[in-house]
Each structure stands twice: as C-alpha cells, then as structure tokens.
Design a protein around this motif. Structure first.
Motif, PDB file in Angstrom:
ATOM      1  N   ALA A  47      -8.676   1.368   3.037  1.00  0.00           N
ATOM      2  CA  ALA A  47      -8.820   2.826   3.035  1.00  0.00           C
ATOM      3  C   ALA A  47      -7.842   3.465   2.045  1.00  0.00           C
ATOM      4  O   ALA A  47      -8.203   4.402   1.334  1.00  0.00           O
ATOM      5  CB  ALA A  47      -8.607   3.376   4.439  1.00  0.00           C
ATOM      6  N   ASP A  48      -6.621   2.948   2.005  1.00  0.00           N
ATOM      7  CA  ASP A  48      -5.648   3.460   1.036  1.00  0.00           C
ATOM      8  C   ASP A  48      -6.102   3.169  -0.394  1.00  0.00           C
ATOM      9  O   ASP A  48      -5.948   4.011  -1.288  1.00  0.00           O
ATOM     10  CB  ASP A  48      -4.272   2.841   1.280  1.00  0.00           C
ATOM     11  N   ALA A  49      -6.664   1.993  -0.607  1.00  0.00           N
ATOM     12  CA  ALA A  49      -7.187   1.650  -1.933  1.00  0.00           C
ATOM     13  C   ALA A  49      -8.321   2.598  -2.305  1.00  0.00           C
ATOM     14  O   ALA A  49      -8.413   3.052  -3.458  1.00  0.00           O
ATOM     15  CB  ALA A  49      -7.664   0.198  -1.958  1.00  0.00           C
TER      16      ALA A  49
ATOM     17  N   ALA B  66       0.836  -1.193   0.000  1.00  0.00           N
ATOM     18  CA  ALA B  66       0.000   0.000   0.000  1.00  0.00           C
ATOM     19  C   ALA B  66       0.880   1.257   0.000  1.00  0.00           C
ATOM     20  O   ALA B  66       0.569   2.230  -0.679  1.00  0.00           O
ATOM     21  CB  ALA B  66      -0.952  -0.010   1.194  1.00  0.00           C
ATOM     22  N   GLU B  67       1.967   1.214   0.745  1.00  0.00           N
ATOM     23  CA  GLU B  67       2.872   2.373   0.761  1.00  0.00           C
ATOM     24  C   GLU B  67       3.570   2.543  -0.586  1.00  0.00           C
ATOM     25  O   GLU B  67       3.766   3.662  -1.052  1.00  0.00           O
ATOM     26  CB  GLU B  67       3.900   2.246   1.886  1.00  0.00           C
ATOM     27  N   LEU B  68       3.941   1.432  -1.209  1.00  0.00           N
ATOM     28  CA  LEU B  68       4.541   1.517  -2.540  1.00  0.00           C
ATOM     29  C   LEU B  68       3.541   2.088  -3.550  1.00  0.00           C
ATOM     30  O   LEU B  68       3.926   2.842  -4.455  1.00  0.00           O
ATOM     31  CB  LEU B  68       5.034   0.144  -3.000  1.00  0.00           C
ATOM     32  N   ALA B  69       2.266   1.759  -3.396  1.00  0.00           N
ATOM     33  CA  ALA B  69       1.236   2.326  -4.266  1.00  0.00           C
ATOM     34  C   ALA B  69       1.183   3.830  -4.100  1.00  0.00           C
ATOM     35  O   ALA B  69       1.098   4.577  -5.083  1.00  0.00           O
ATOM     36  CB  ALA B  69      -0.127   1.704  -3.953  1.00  0.00           C
ATOM     37  N   TRP B  70       1.250   4.284  -2.855  1.00  0.00           N
ATOM     38  CA  TRP B  70       1.228   5.715  -2.575  1.00  0.00           C
ATOM     39  C   TRP B  70       2.429   6.417  -3.232  1.00  0.00           C
ATOM     40  O   TRP B  70       2.272   7.442  -3.886  1.00  0.00           O
ATOM     41  CB  TRP B  70       1.226   5.931  -1.067  1.00  0.00           C
ATOM     42  N   VAL B  71       3.609   5.846  -3.062  1.00  0.00           N
ATOM     43  CA  VAL B  71       4.815   6.436  -3.644  1.00  0.00           C
ATOM     44  C   VAL B  71       4.710   6.446  -5.174  1.00  0.00           C
ATOM     45  O   VAL B  71       5.017   7.454  -5.813  1.00  0.00           O
ATOM     46  CB  VAL B  71       6.080   5.680  -3.169  1.00  0.00           C
ATOM     47  N   SER B  72       4.267   5.338  -5.745  1.00  0.00           N
ATOM     48  CA  SER B  72       4.144   5.259  -7.208  1.00  0.00           C
ATOM     49  C   SER B  72       3.183   6.310  -7.741  1.00  0.00           C
ATOM     50  O   SER B  72       3.435   6.924  -8.779  1.00  0.00           O
ATOM     51  CB  SER B  72       3.672   3.869  -7.633  1.00  0.00           C
TER      52      SER B  72
ATOM     53  N   ARG C 222       1.830   9.229  -6.019  1.00  0.00           N
ATOM     54  CA  ARG C 222       2.045  10.625  -5.644  1.00  0.00           C
ATOM     55  C   ARG C 222       3.413  11.174  -6.039  1.00  0.00           C
ATOM     56  O   ARG C 222       3.521  12.351  -6.332  1.00  0.00           O
ATOM     57  CB  ARG C 222       1.845  10.797  -4.138  1.00  0.00           C
ATOM     58  N   PHE C 223       4.427  10.331  -6.023  1.00  0.00           N
ATOM     59  CA  PHE C 223       5.775  10.830  -6.291  1.00  0.00           C
ATOM     60  C   PHE C 223       6.269  10.481  -7.690  1.00  0.00           C
ATOM     61  O   PHE C 223       6.954  11.272  -8.314  1.00  0.00           O
ATOM     62  CB  PHE C 223       6.757  10.337  -5.228  1.00  0.00           C
ATOM     63  N   ASP C 224       5.927   9.290  -8.156  1.00  0.00           N
ATOM     64  CA  ASP C 224       6.392   8.864  -9.475  1.00  0.00           C
ATOM     65  C   ASP C 224       5.383   9.170 -10.578  1.00  0.00           C
ATOM     66  O   ASP C 224       5.733   9.152 -11.756  1.00  0.00           O
ATOM     67  CB  ASP C 224       6.698   7.364  -9.489  1.00  0.00           C
ATOM     68  N   GLY C 225       4.113   9.391 -10.204  1.00  0.00           N
ATOM     69  CA  GLY C 225       3.082   9.639 -11.203  1.00  0.00           C
ATOM     70  C   GLY C 225       2.787   8.437 -12.074  1.00  0.00           C
ATOM     71  O   GLY C 225       2.328   8.570 -13.204  1.00  0.00           O
ATOM     72  N   ASP C 226       3.018   7.252 -11.535  1.00  0.00           N
ATOM     73  CA  ASP C 226       2.859   6.008 -12.293  1.00  0.00           C
ATOM     74  C   ASP C 226       1.624   5.265 -11.778  1.00  0.00           C
ATOM     75  O   ASP C 226       1.705   4.463 -10.850  1.00  0.00           O
ATOM     76  CB  ASP C 226       4.118   5.158 -12.140  1.00  0.00           C
ATOM     77  N   LEU C 227       0.476   5.533 -12.387  1.00  0.00           N
ATOM     78  CA  LEU C 227      -0.772   4.915 -11.928  1.00  0.00           C
ATOM     79  C   LEU C 227      -0.772   3.406 -12.133  1.00  0.00           C
ATOM     80  O   LEU C 227      -1.326   2.670 -11.314  1.00  0.00           O
ATOM     81  CB  LEU C 227      -1.966   5.540 -12.637  1.00  0.00           C
ATOM     82  N   GLY C 228      -0.166   2.943 -13.212  1.00  0.00           N
ATOM     83  CA  GLY C 228      -0.108   1.499 -13.449  1.00  0.00           C
ATOM     84  C   GLY C 228       0.607   0.785 -12.308  1.00  0.00           C
ATOM     85  O   GLY C 228       0.127  -0.218 -11.788  1.00  0.00           O
ATOM     86  N   ALA C 229       1.756   1.315 -11.930  1.00  0.00           N
ATOM     87  CA  ALA C 229       2.497   0.726 -10.807  1.00  0.00           C
ATOM     88  C   ALA C 229       1.715   0.876  -9.507  1.00  0.00           C
ATOM     89  O   ALA C 229       1.693  -0.040  -8.676  1.00  0.00           O
ATOM     90  CB  ALA C 229       3.875   1.386 -10.672  1.00  0.00           C
ATOM     91  N   ALA C 230       1.065   2.029  -9.327  1.00  0.00           N
ATOM     92  CA  ALA C 230       0.288   2.249  -8.102  1.00  0.00           C
ATOM     93  C   ALA C 230      -0.808   1.192  -7.961  1.00  0.00           C
ATOM     94  O   ALA C 230      -0.967   0.589  -6.895  1.00  0.00           O
ATOM     95  CB  ALA C 230      -0.311   3.649  -8.096  1.00  0.00           C
ATOM     96  N   PHE C 231      -1.555   0.965  -9.029  1.00  0.00           N
ATOM     97  CA  PHE C 231      -2.615  -0.043  -8.961  1.00  0.00           C
ATOM     98  C   PHE C 231      -2.046  -1.444  -8.811  1.00  0.00           C
ATOM     99  O   PHE C 231      -2.617  -2.286  -8.113  1.00  0.00           O
ATOM    100  CB  PHE C 231      -3.542   0.055 -10.178  1.00  0.00           C
ATOM    101  N   GLY C 232      -0.902  -1.707  -9.429  1.00  0.00           N
ATOM    102  CA  GLY C 232      -0.264  -3.017  -9.261  1.00  0.00           C
ATOM    103  C   GLY C 232       0.132  -3.258  -7.809  1.00  0.00           C
ATOM    104  O   GLY C 232      -0.139  -4.329  -7.250  1.00  0.00           O
ATOM    105  N   HIS C 233       0.758  -2.271  -7.190  1.00  0.00           N
ATOM    106  CA  HIS C 233       1.135  -2.400  -5.781  1.00  0.00           C
ATOM    107  C   HIS C 233      -0.095  -2.517  -4.885  1.00  0.00           C
ATOM    108  O   HIS C 233      -0.109  -3.311  -3.938  1.00  0.00           O
ATOM    109  CB  HIS C 233       1.980  -1.203  -5.335  1.00  0.00           C
TER     110      HIS C 233
END
Length: 170
Positions: A36-38, A1-7, A9-20
């Motif tokens: 809740a994070d999801a 979930a934290e990796l999704a947040w980083v992907s 908010r910081f990387d702008g990579d929605l694909g990676a965010a949803f994968g995480h």
C-alpha cells in the motif's frame, strides 16, 4: 517503507525513496502495508496504472482497510476515471462516514465531473480551510469571480500561516 516515506515527503529525494521502497518490497513482498505504501509512492509520482493494480491487489487481501479504497479513489481521480473514483468515495462515505478526507474527495470528483452544484452542497457542510478552498474553486468554475475572490480572501486571512499550499491550490 518508512524510510521511503521520509525520503520522499521530507527530503524530496525520489531516487532514495524508490530505493528504500524496493528494499522494503524485497524484504516483505506480500506485506499489504508495504504494498500500500508502494502504491502511494507510485500514485504520487504519476504511475497511476501500476498504483491502481497494486491497490486492487491489496484490497483483495484486506477488503476492510479504508485507506486502500481512499487511495484507489484518488488514483482513479488523477487518472480521470471519475465514475470509478466516485464509487470508491461513495463506498467509504457509506461504510466509514467519518473517514478523513472523503467528503473533500467526493466534492472534488463532483466538480471535475461537471456537477458543481453537488460539490458545493458537500463543501457547504464542511468547516475550515477545505470548505473555503472548495467553495472558492467551485465559484470560480461557475464564473462567479466575485464570490470566489471573497472566499479566497477569507482563506488567505484565516489560513495563510498554516496552509499556504492550500492557498496556492486555489
């Protein structure tokens, strides 16, 4: 979930965010924090109905978590369900009066509901950039372009280095 947040908010990579986030949900499908994070990721990507359903589920499991109600209020606001949004933010104001961002959200919901007077009354009690932002927008909506411009100039002068995105909102 934290990796999704980083992907996201910081990387702008929605694909990676949803994968995480999918992996976090597989590993912790009943964890309210992960759900809740999801929901926030869903909210921020415009999947409002699913975000609302997820947040409703989380609130049933953790009814005293103010973050859940705050995010539900934001989801309702974005979905243009302003009465439901107002109920969430009014509840938070009554139960958690110092919860960050509640007054800003309450004022925005009032403004979106056509109650600029109520929005201005809330923003007048605030300090800092959110006060200036809200008042500038409210005065513009009311047709007082001069007051809006003066407030916007103050916002730029005082906050351009720290909050350029707030200036862009105005």
């Amino acid at each position: 979930a934290e990796l999704a947040w980083v992907s996201h908010r910081f990387d702008g990579d929605l694909g990676a965010a949803f994968g995480h986030m999918n992996q976090a949900l597989v590993n912790s499908v009943q964890d309210t924090e992960v759900l809740a994070d999801a929901a926030v990721l869903l909210l921020q990507t415009g999947q409002l109905d699913l975000a609302v359903r997820t947040l409703d589920f989380c609130i049933r499991r953790a009814p005293t978590d103010p973050r859940l109600r705050f995010n539900l209020g934001v989801a309702y606001k974005y979905a243009d369900k302003l009465d439901l949004a107002r109920k969430q933010f009014d509840y938070l104001k009554a139960e958690y009066p110092d919860y960050a961002g509640v007054d800003q959200q309450r004022a925005e919901v009032h403004l979106l509901s056509g109650r600029a007077d109520a929005a201005i009354a809330i923003w007048e009690t605030m300090d800092g950039y959110n006060r200036l932002k809200g008042l500038a927008i409210a005065h513009y909506v009311l047709g007082d372009i001069k007051a809006s411009a003066t407030l916007t100039e103050q916002l730029v002068r005082d906050w351009q280095d720290k909050w350029p995105s707030t200036i862009a909102d105005v």
